[in-house]
Design a protein around this motif. Structure first.
Motif: not given
Ligand SMILES: Nc1ncnc2c1ncn2[C@@H]1O[C@H](COP(=O)(O)OP(=O)(O)OP(=O)(O)O)[C@@H](O)[C@H]1O
Ligand SMILES: [Mg+2]
Lengths: 244, 297
Positions: B86-103
């Motif tokens: 039932g999962v179409a797609q999975a993505r790993l979001v690293t800590a760096e990426e999470a920060q980059r997104r927010l920033a």
């Protein structure tokens, strides 16, 4: 089936018909009609002439006995086979006036006997035109049937019965309510059909017709069928001669 | 069936329609009002279904990794998530990426997050669910399986929200079906009673045709065609009304719905086609019922 059997288009074998218990309209009625024959069925009003004819085209079923058409027991036909029996039988109904669609054209009234067969329109047009011509209604096709006189409507009914050239023609008092000259004209139409090979069973109590055009005559007396001599032209009582 | 007979059936049906034109038009109008009711429900549930589906399509679960999760644990969790049904797609979001997104410029609190160490941001696995029905149950199932993993701290699930939507869908589906059944039974009785009337008016002709050797089919087929045309006429009228109303309301209602992320749309061609075929069949069925109740000779 023996060759003699094959001559018989219609056979009644000891037919009984009751509309009320204890009162038999037909009681042990038996007779045969050969191919190509012209037979009168006569008897007083209420004798059961119409009933007899109605049983031949399976509008009624005998309570006892059998009615055979071409050797087949008509009473035993499955409902889905009845239309195919009726396509072989042209009927001029006693109450012909109610069997005319008054608001439709003369053409439509006759054509419907061919339409039920799925005949192509071109064939229908040709045959209807020809049969109307033969009953003296040539050129009247587009007229509204209800506007025609009683005698003319009777001819429409006859044309309808004849239009698909059925091997058997049943006529139930086709000259009733017509003046004597007209009655003779109409009777002649059945003679012509018979001359063309159609077997005709003609129910009537019209003495004039019976004596003017004598043919084999079957009388229904007290529910039984009797072969009788045609009445003489002098108008004496109908001599009844039982043929066993 | 011969060509002559087919031609005859069509002619008889056309004649029947013509001779009873007023009766048929009246019946078609009644049918149209019944069909409009079904159509409104169809239109609403179609659009509701579409928006739920669209919503299900970007329905995401976020599984947050524990702070001390090792790279091995992280990879194993990611593999597990990718393999879930039932999962179409999975993505790993690293800590760096999470920060980059927010920033990221334009992102929420762009300047505030930019200078912080990335360890403060939680790594996560984002799961996109496959679109389709029963989104709530599937989301819940996936969330539970993920939560059971040692490296997973928590799962952000939209399951509750999805369940509510599923419930609305199911309820409107049941209500719609109930209304449709009642209305269509009514429609069936409209068709069969009008055709019973026409047969009654034509009984002399029908009797005569039977005496002349007309088969059941000869009498029935044109009648079925008449019923089908009557009902089809009602359906076409109903669709025209429905489209008219839709076009009038599309502007004002579209704006309001648009705010909710729903773009309204009229019924697609295949549904319209199905509705027309269904209406014709309903008409034929109504005629068949009337034929079985009509006079015999
Ligand atoms: N459907 C019916 N139900 C009850 N009785 C009937 C029915 N049809 C005919 N009868 C009765 O059967 C008898 C014979 O009727 P039938 O119509 O066969 O007579 P008929 O010889 O044709 O008379 P006519 O010369 O007056 O036409 C009559 O007494 C009639 O009342
Ligand atoms: Mg009679």
């Amino acid at each position: 089936m023996t060759p003699t059997d094959r001559r018989h288009l219609v056979e009644l074998e000891r037919v009984y018909k009751f509309y009320r218990p204890e009162v038999a309209v037909l009681r042990d009625a038996s007779t045969q009609v050969e191919r190509g024959e012209f037979v009168y069925v006569t008897g007083p009003s209420g004798a059961g002439k119409s009933t007899l004819l109605r049983m031949i085209y399976r509008a009624e079923v005998p309570d006892h006995g059998r009615i055979l058409f071409c050797g087949r027991d008509v009473g035993k036909l499955r409902p889905s086979a009845v239309p195919f029996l009726r396509r072989n039988i042209g009927v001029v109904f006693q109450d012909f006036a109610t069997k005319i669609l008054r608001s439709r054209s003369v053409f439509d009234n006759v054509a419907l006997a061919l339409e039920v067969l799925g005949a192509p329109s071109r064939v229908i047009r040709t045959k209807v035109t020809a049969v109307l011509e033969s009953v003296g209604l040539g050129g009247r096709e587009p007229e509204i049937a209800g506007n025609l006189s009683g005698g003319e409507q009777q001819r429409i009914a006859i044309a309808r019965a004849l239009v698909n050239d059925p091997p058997l023609l049943l006529a139930d008092e086709p000259t009733g309510n017509l003046d004597p000259d007209l009655a003779m004209d109409v009777a002649r139409l059945f003679d012509e059909a018979n001359a063309g090979g159609t077997t005709v069973i003609f129910a009537t109590h019209d003495r004039t017709i019976l004596s003017a055009r004598p043919r084999r005559t079957v009388a229904i007396i007290d529910g039984a069928t009797l072969e009788v001599d045609p009445p003489s032209a002098s108008g004496r009582e109908m001599p009844v001669a039982l043929v066993a | 069936m011969t060509l002559g007979l087919l031609d005859r059936y069509l002619r008889r049906a056309a004649l029947g329609l013509k001779r009873e034109a007023r009766l048929h038009i009246g019946a078609a109008a009644s049918l149209a009002s019944a069909f409009v009711l079904v159509g409104i429900f169809g239109l609403v549930s179609y659009n509701l279904g579409r928006s739920v589906e669209a919503w299900g399509m970007d329905l995401e679960l976020t599984a947050y990794l524990r702070d001390g999760a090792t790279p091995e644990e992280t990879t194993a969790s990611f593999r597990f998530a990718r393999g879930l049904g039932g999962v179409a797609q999975a993505r790993l979001v690293t800590a760096e990426e999470a920060q980059r997104r927010l920033a990221s410029p334009g992102g929420p609190g762009a300047s505030a997050f930019a200078g912080l160490p990335s360890e403060l941001f939680p790594a996560s696995i984002e799961l996109k669910l496959q679109p389709g029905a029963q989104v709530a149950e599937r989301a819940e199932r996936v969330a539970e399986r993920m939560k059971a993993l040692p490296a997973i701290e928590d799962v952000d699930s939209v399951a509750a929200e999805a369940r509510r939507l599923d419930g609305v869908m199911r309820l409107s589906g049941v209500a719609g079906l109930a209304i449709a059944i009642v209305v269509l039974l009514g429609a069936l009785s409209i068709v069969s009673s009008t055709l019973l009337v026409t047969q009654h008016r034509r009984r002399d002709e029908i009797e005569l045709l039977r005496l002349c050797g007309a088969t059941d089919g000869f009498l029935r087929v044109p009648l079925l065609l008449e019923g089908a045309v009557q009902s089809l006429g009602g359906a076409i009228l109903a669709l025209a009304i429905l489209l008219g109303v839709y076009l009038v309301l599309e502007g004002p209602a579209g704006g309001a719905l648009g705010a909710l992320g729903i773009v309204p749309r009229f019924l697609p061609a295949w549904m319209v086609g199905l509705a027309l075929v269904g209406a014709a069949l309903l008409g034929a069925l109504g005629s068949q019922i009337s034929f079985r109740r009509s006079i015999r000779v």
